[in-house]
Design an enzyme around this catalytic site. Sequence first.
Site, PDB file in Angstrom:
ATOM      1  N   ASN A 131       0.805  -1.232   0.000  1.00 52.42           N
ATOM      2  CA  ASN A 131       0.000   0.000   0.000  1.00 52.42           C
ATOM      3  C   ASN A 131       0.840   1.287   0.000  1.00 52.42           C
ATOM      4  O   ASN A 131       0.380   2.325  -0.456  1.00 52.42           O
ATOM      5  CB  ASN A 131      -1.034  -0.015   1.139  1.00 52.42           C
ATOM      6  N   LYS A 154      11.298  -9.034   1.429  1.00 50.03           N
ATOM      7  CA  LYS A 154      10.288  -9.624   0.560  1.00 50.03           C
ATOM      8  C   LYS A 154       9.146  -8.614   0.474  1.00 50.03           C
ATOM      9  O   LYS A 154       8.444  -8.358   1.445  1.00 50.03           O
ATOM     10  CB  LYS A 154       9.761 -10.939   1.157  1.00 50.03           C
ATOM     11  N   HIS A 155       8.982  -8.035  -0.711  1.00 49.89           N
ATOM     12  CA  HIS A 155       7.896  -7.072  -0.907  1.00 49.89           C
ATOM     13  C   HIS A 155       6.659  -7.830  -1.402  1.00 49.89           C
ATOM     14  O   HIS A 155       6.733  -9.019  -1.731  1.00 49.89           O
ATOM     15  CB  HIS A 155       8.337  -6.009  -1.929  1.00 49.89           C
ATOM     16  N   GLY A 206       1.930  -5.774   7.559  1.00 51.20           N
ATOM     17  CA  GLY A 206       0.907  -6.411   6.731  1.00 51.20           C
ATOM     18  C   GLY A 206      -0.285  -6.796   7.573  1.00 51.20           C
ATOM     19  O   GLY A 206      -0.557  -6.185   8.607  1.00 51.20           O
ATOM     20  N   SER A 207      -0.987  -7.831   7.141  1.00 51.18           N
ATOM     21  CA  SER A 207      -2.217  -8.242   7.824  1.00 51.18           C
ATOM     22  C   SER A 207      -1.896  -9.007   9.107  1.00 51.18           C
ATOM     23  O   SER A 207      -0.783  -9.522   9.285  1.00 51.18           O
ATOM     24  CB  SER A 207      -3.017  -9.135   6.891  1.00 51.18           C
ATOM     25  N   GLU A 228       3.939  -4.561  12.333  1.00 48.90           N
ATOM     26  CA  GLU A 228       3.069  -3.408  12.068  1.00 48.90           C
ATOM     27  C   GLU A 228       1.892  -3.949  11.283  1.00 48.90           C
ATOM     28  O   GLU A 228       1.999  -4.224  10.085  1.00 48.90           O
ATOM     29  CB  GLU A 228       3.810  -2.364  11.219  1.00 48.90           C
ATOM     30  N   LEU A 229       0.743  -4.118  11.952  1.00 48.34           N
ATOM     31  CA  LEU A 229      -0.369  -4.823  11.298  1.00 48.34           C
ATOM     32  C   LEU A 229      -1.544  -3.887  11.017  1.00 48.34           C
ATOM     33  O   LEU A 229      -1.367  -2.683  10.978  1.00 48.34           O
ATOM     34  CB  LEU A 229      -0.778  -6.012  12.165  1.00 48.34           C
ATOM     35  N   CYS A 262      -3.285   1.489   6.714  1.00 46.82           N
ATOM     36  CA  CYS A 262      -3.496   0.771   7.985  1.00 46.82           C
ATOM     37  C   CYS A 262      -4.128   1.689   9.014  1.00 46.82           C
ATOM     38  O   CYS A 262      -5.013   1.297   9.757  1.00 46.82           O
ATOM     39  CB  CYS A 262      -2.159   0.237   8.496  1.00 46.82           C
ATOM     40  N   GLU A 359     -11.499  -5.229   9.448  1.00 48.63           N
ATOM     41  CA  GLU A 359     -10.818  -4.057   8.906  1.00 48.63           C
ATOM     42  C   GLU A 359     -11.309  -3.878   7.468  1.00 48.63           C
ATOM     43  O   GLU A 359     -11.161  -4.785   6.645  1.00 48.63           O
ATOM     44  CB  GLU A 359      -9.299  -4.279   8.898  1.00 48.63           C
TER      45      GLU A 359
HETATM   46  P1  NAP Z   1      -0.669  -9.210   3.608  1.00 45.05           P
HETATM   47  O1  NAP Z   1      -1.460 -10.104   2.762  1.00 45.05           O
HETATM   48  O2  NAP Z   1      -0.405  -9.599   5.004  1.00 45.05           O
HETATM   49  O3  NAP Z   1       0.705  -8.950   2.812  1.00 45.05           O
HETATM   50  C1  NAP Z   1       1.754  -8.196   3.374  1.00 45.05           C
HETATM   51  C2  NAP Z   1       3.079  -8.865   3.042  1.00 45.05           C
HETATM   52  O4  NAP Z   1       3.146 -10.116   3.718  1.00 45.05           O
HETATM   53  C3  NAP Z   1       3.237  -9.191   1.571  1.00 45.05           C
HETATM   54  O5  NAP Z   1       4.597  -9.060   1.216  1.00 45.05           O
HETATM   55  C4  NAP Z   1       2.813 -10.649   1.501  1.00 45.05           C
HETATM   56  O6  NAP Z   1       3.348 -11.330   0.409  1.00 45.05           O
HETATM   57  C5  NAP Z   1       3.390 -11.158   2.784  1.00 45.05           C
HETATM   58  N1  NAP Z   1       2.758 -12.355   3.323  1.00 45.05           N
HETATM   59  C6  NAP Z   1       1.425 -12.555   3.524  1.00 45.05           C
HETATM   60  N2  NAP Z   1       1.231 -13.763   4.111  1.00 45.05           N
HETATM   61  C7  NAP Z   1       2.464 -14.321   4.261  1.00 45.05           C
HETATM   62  C8  NAP Z   1       2.914 -15.549   4.790  1.00 45.05           C
HETATM   63  N3  NAP Z   1       2.076 -16.445   5.299  1.00 45.05           N
HETATM   64  N4  NAP Z   1       4.249 -15.801   4.770  1.00 45.05           N
HETATM   65  C9  NAP Z   1       5.106 -14.907   4.261  1.00 45.05           C
HETATM   66  N5  NAP Z   1       4.743 -13.707   3.752  1.00 45.05           N
HETATM   67  C10 NAP Z   1       3.427 -13.416   3.762  1.00 45.05           C
HETATM   68  O7  NAP Z   1      -1.254  -7.768   3.716  1.00 45.05           O
HETATM   69  P2  NAP Z   1      -2.184  -7.014   2.707  1.00 45.05           P
HETATM   70  O8  NAP Z   1      -3.566  -7.380   3.068  1.00 45.05           O
HETATM   71  O9  NAP Z   1      -1.746  -7.133   1.322  1.00 45.05           O
HETATM   72  O10 NAP Z   1      -1.804  -5.527   3.184  1.00 45.05           O
HETATM   73  C11 NAP Z   1      -2.605  -4.743   3.894  1.00 45.05           C
HETATM   74  C12 NAP Z   1      -2.518  -5.001   5.402  1.00 45.05           C
HETATM   75  O11 NAP Z   1      -1.312  -4.419   5.904  1.00 45.05           O
HETATM   76  C13 NAP Z   1      -3.644  -4.314   6.105  1.00 45.05           C
HETATM   77  O12 NAP Z   1      -4.117  -5.088   7.169  1.00 45.05           O
HETATM   78  C14 NAP Z   1      -2.976  -3.048   6.617  1.00 45.05           C
HETATM   79  O13 NAP Z   1      -3.678  -2.436   7.674  1.00 45.05           O
HETATM   80  C15 NAP Z   1      -1.629  -3.555   6.994  1.00 45.05           C
HETATM   81  N6  NAP Z   1      -0.626  -2.452   7.075  1.00 45.05           N
HETATM   82  C16 NAP Z   1      -0.134  -2.092   8.304  1.00 45.05           C
HETATM   83  C17 NAP Z   1       0.766  -1.028   8.418  1.00 45.05           C
HETATM   84  C18 NAP Z   1       1.308  -0.590   9.755  1.00 45.05           C
HETATM   85  O14 NAP Z   1       2.287   0.147   9.774  1.00 45.05           O
HETATM   86  N7  NAP Z   1       0.740  -0.993  10.884  1.00 45.05           N
HETATM   87  C19 NAP Z   1       1.149  -0.339   7.270  1.00 45.05           C
HETATM   88  C20 NAP Z   1       0.629  -0.726   6.043  1.00 45.05           C
HETATM   89  C21 NAP Z   1      -0.261  -1.783   5.963  1.00 45.05           C
HETATM   90  P3  NAP Z   1       2.470 -11.640  -0.913  1.00 45.05           P
HETATM   91  O15 NAP Z   1       2.089 -10.333  -1.473  1.00 45.05           O
HETATM   92  O16 NAP Z   1       3.422 -12.412  -1.727  1.00 45.05           O
HETATM   93  O17 NAP Z   1       1.297 -12.455  -0.439  1.00 45.05           O
END
Ligand code: NAP
Length: 460
Positions: A131, A154-155, A206-207, A228-229, A262, A359
């Site tokens: 994002n 890993k992005h 991430g999530s 940071e979720l 987030c 969320e």
């Molecule tokens: P996501 O699915 O968790 O993806 C984030 C990252 O994690 C990606 O690089 C993804 O890779 C990787 N990933 C996911 N599952 C994984 C696993 N089991 N093993 C290894 N890597 C894994 O998150 P999203 O839904 O795309 O992103 C949005 C989330 O991030 C929202 O919940 C948002 O609130 C949160 N966020 C938090 C912050 C903060 O600072 N607190 C900032 C920004 C976003 P792939 O793309 O290859 O699946």
Amino acid sequence: MTYESINPYNGTVLKTFEEFTEEQLETALQTAAKCFEAWRHTTFAERARIVDKVAALMNAKSDELARLVTLEMGKRIDESRGEVVFSADILAYYAKNAERFLAPVKLHPAIGEAHMESSPIGVIFCVEPWNFPYYQLARVAGPHLMAGNVLMVKHAANVPQSAIAFEKLWIEAGAPAGLYTNLLISHDQANRVVDDARIKGVALTGSAAAGRSIAARAGQNLKPSSLELGGSDAFIVLKDADLEHTIKWAVWGRMYNDGQTCVAAKRFIVAEELADTFLKRFQAALAALVPGDPMDEKTTLGPLSTESALVNLLKLVDGAVANGATLVMGGKRINRPGSFMEPTILTDIDPQNPAFREEFFGPVALFFRVKDEDEAVALANDSDFGLGGSVFTRDVARGERVASRIETGMMFVNNIDWSDADLPFGGIKNSGYGRELGDSGIQAFVNKKLIRVSDAHAPA
Ligand code: NAP
């Protein structure tokens, strides 16, 4: 899984990338580990020279870098440019301040003398979301590289071009091989990287699901982690709020980055005295947003980042309505090519509705009316998340008091100025642990070592 760059404005596949082979991954790990052995001994000035150079390159190439983000994940171009410049600021901030943050700290024990010193711990593995394709990287690269650590990142699978562009900046700045490595790897490979003995710390943004998975793995390996979720931040409007000012922030807070932030305002909790007027004006302001090409400066509503993000969000809204919520506006895909969604407001979401705890990562606002401050605080705190939140009131002291009662990592009074290089960022509960940015951001992966000196001739 493949790394795929797809323009969500029109669905065009821009580029695809192969994942690393096992051999490529092993070579990258070896190079990073070797790099650490030299980098750990560099001076702050030597590190700052490279980090500052990357900041300068980001500023010099801000247009080109911003266009990539807009192409890959649909962020409106002015927001993409802002992100590039802000990322450069974060790097420059750590280049300037790291030495001060990590300077030895004198302690005052009852007996003898002591101090704490900070040293790097090794190769840090970072997993980052799409994002904010550069800002998320700058948030880890600035502090951890300046601390003397080395990064492997890993992005997200949908922003490989931005990921590679950021890695190239380090090469162009003259960084030693292995200082910053972008990894095009699967989740399985990511797990194995966490297990690898050469990795000494893990940071994930991430999530909650990804956080659980990666942090559990780090825990098994007894490696430090920071998370940071997600969030479901409350936007609290007290009865004495200045509505003109509040509505502006409400729209920005919900719609910046098409709602995919987030720490975006997600739950609007409004005093009943203002609720009807607020809702009417908020709805009118959201209805005035015009969908279009995010590359066009005039566009005020961009697409969501991917088609699957749109489909999932539409399902969440349908589920909320099926469980009793009322749709005040929106809720549908916009009838045009690309992954566009109507700005949406839901109300009547009771705690039994699964939507109450979700969320909503996109242009969907949950609206609640409350009778007083106590009810606002109780509702704001009734969340599994604890990232940020905001309070709007003409009485700043009251705003601060309410902010203190909210169980989150960050609160904003009469604004939602989420992030600055010099202020800590992070949450509690399902929003994670640890802090990025500011002084705290550089302390996550350093060894805080105690050195105590006693008189050699003193009796033991
Ligand atoms: P996501 O699915 O968790 O993806 C984030 C990252 O994690 C990606 O690089 C993804 O890779 C990787 N990933 C996911 N599952 C994984 C696993 N089991 N093993 C290894 N890597 C894994 O998150 P999203 O839904 O795309 O992103 C949005 C989330 O991030 C929202 O919940 C948002 O609130 C949160 N966020 C938090 C912050 C903060 O600072 N607190 C900032 C920004 C976003 P792939 O793309 O290859 O699946």
